[in-house]
Write a protein that holds these residues in place. Structure first.
Motif, PDB file in Angstrom:
ATOM      1  N   ALA A  82     -45.974   5.844 -11.769  1.00  0.00           N
ATOM      2  CA  ALA A  82     -45.297   6.495 -13.068  1.00  0.00           C
ATOM      3  C   ALA A  82     -46.197   7.062 -13.999  1.00  0.00           C
ATOM      4  CB  ALA A  82     -44.114   5.733 -13.528  1.00  0.00           C
ATOM      5  N   ALA A  83     -47.018   6.217 -14.511  1.00  0.00           N
ATOM      6  CA  ALA A  83     -48.291   6.422 -15.451  1.00  0.00           C
ATOM      7  C   ALA A  83     -49.141   7.396 -15.097  1.00  0.00           C
ATOM      8  CB  ALA A  83     -49.142   5.052 -15.744  1.00  0.00           C
ATOM      9  N   ASP A  84     -49.477   7.554 -13.866  1.00  0.00           N
ATOM     10  CA  ASP A  84     -50.281   9.001 -13.345  1.00  0.00           C
ATOM     11  C   ASP A  84     -49.683  10.240 -13.305  1.00  0.00           C
ATOM     12  OD1 ASP A  84     -52.213   7.172 -12.807  1.00  0.00           O
ATOM     13  OD2 ASP A  84     -51.922   7.007 -10.612  1.00  0.00           O
TER      14      ASP A  84
ATOM     15  N   ILE B  34     -49.241   9.390 -18.812  1.00  0.00           N
ATOM     16  CA  ILE B  34     -48.924   8.193 -20.055  1.00  0.00           C
ATOM     17  C   ILE B  34     -49.768   6.897 -19.759  1.00  0.00           C
ATOM     18  CG2 ILE B  34     -47.028   9.416 -21.200  1.00  0.00           C
ATOM     19  CD1 ILE B  34     -45.495   7.297 -20.022  1.00  0.00           C
ATOM     20  N   PRO B  35     -50.260   6.397 -20.780  1.00  0.00           N
ATOM     21  CA  PRO B  35     -50.654   4.965 -20.370  1.00  0.00           C
ATOM     22  C   PRO B  35     -50.074   3.829 -19.641  1.00  0.00           C
ATOM     23  CG  PRO B  35     -51.061   5.674 -22.696  1.00  0.00           C
ATOM     24  CD  PRO B  35     -50.179   6.545 -22.026  1.00  0.00           C
TER      25      PRO B  35
ATOM     26  N   GLU C 208     -35.253   9.574 -20.685  1.00  0.00           N
ATOM     27  CA  GLU C 208     -34.667   9.498 -22.064  1.00  0.00           C
ATOM     28  C   GLU C 208     -35.598   9.010 -23.051  1.00  0.00           C
ATOM     29  OE1 GLU C 208     -32.548   8.075 -19.412  1.00  0.00           O
ATOM     30  OE2 GLU C 208     -31.711  10.313 -19.467  1.00  0.00           O
ATOM     31  N   THR C 209     -36.763   8.017 -22.279  1.00  0.00           N
ATOM     32  CA  THR C 209     -37.724   7.546 -23.260  1.00  0.00           C
ATOM     33  C   THR C 209     -38.967   8.348 -23.235  1.00  0.00           C
ATOM     34  OG1 THR C 209     -38.312   5.692 -21.421  1.00  0.00           O
ATOM     35  CG2 THR C 209     -36.630   5.321 -23.158  1.00  0.00           C
ATOM     36  N   VAL C 210     -39.236   9.143 -22.251  1.00  0.00           N
ATOM     37  CA  VAL C 210     -40.584   9.902 -22.128  1.00  0.00           C
ATOM     38  C   VAL C 210     -40.222  11.471 -22.198  1.00  0.00           C
ATOM     39  CG1 VAL C 210     -42.293  10.374 -20.531  1.00  0.00           C
ATOM     40  CG2 VAL C 210     -41.277   8.118 -20.630  1.00  0.00           C
ATOM     41  N   ALA C 211     -40.717  11.970 -23.314  1.00  0.00           N
ATOM     42  CA  ALA C 211     -40.652  13.711 -23.177  1.00  0.00           C
ATOM     43  C   ALA C 211     -40.940  14.299 -22.283  1.00  0.00           C
ATOM     44  CB  ALA C 211     -41.394  13.704 -24.984  1.00  0.00           C
ATOM     45  N   GLY C 212     -42.101  14.142 -21.632  1.00  0.00           N
ATOM     46  CA  GLY C 212     -42.361  14.972 -20.739  1.00  0.00           C
ATOM     47  C   GLY C 212     -41.622  14.776 -19.229  1.00  0.00           C
TER      48      GLY C 212
END
Length: 77
Positions: A13-15, A19-20, A31-35
Motif C-alpha cells: 500500500a505504501a509503495d 506514502i510513508p 477516505e483517508t488518502v487523497a491520492g
C-alpha cells in the motif's frame, strides 16, 4: 504468518500510494488518502496479487475497502 502478510500488505500500500509506511494502518482507506482513487485501488489490488502470489475473486475485491480489509482477505487465501 499473518503478521508477515500484514507487513507485506502495508508495504505494498505504501509503495502503490507513494506514502510513508508509517502512515499506513489497517484503517487506511480511500477516505483517508487523497491520492487513493479507483485507478490506484486497482493498482493496489494487482500489486497484492502479484507480490503475494494470490488471485482475488470479484467478491473479495468488492470487500476490500481499506488496508485492513486487504489484510483480512489475503490472510484468508
Amino acid at each position: 504468518m499473518n503478521e508477515s502478510i500484514e507487513i507485506q500488505v502495508r508495504q505494498i500500500a505504501a509503495d502503490v500510494l507513494s506514502i510513508p509506511l508509517a502512515r499506513i494502518s489497517r484503517q487506511t482507506s480511500p477516505e483517508t488518502v487523497a491520492g487513493w482513487d479507483s485507478v490506484q485501488h486497482l493498482n493496489f489490488i494487482l500489486a497484492l496479487e502479484q507480490e503475494l502470489n494470490i488471485q482475488f475473486d470479484p467478491e473479495e475485491i468488492d470487500k476490500i475497502r481499506s488496508v485492513g480489509d486487504a489484510i483480512d482477505v489475503a490472510v484468508g487465501k
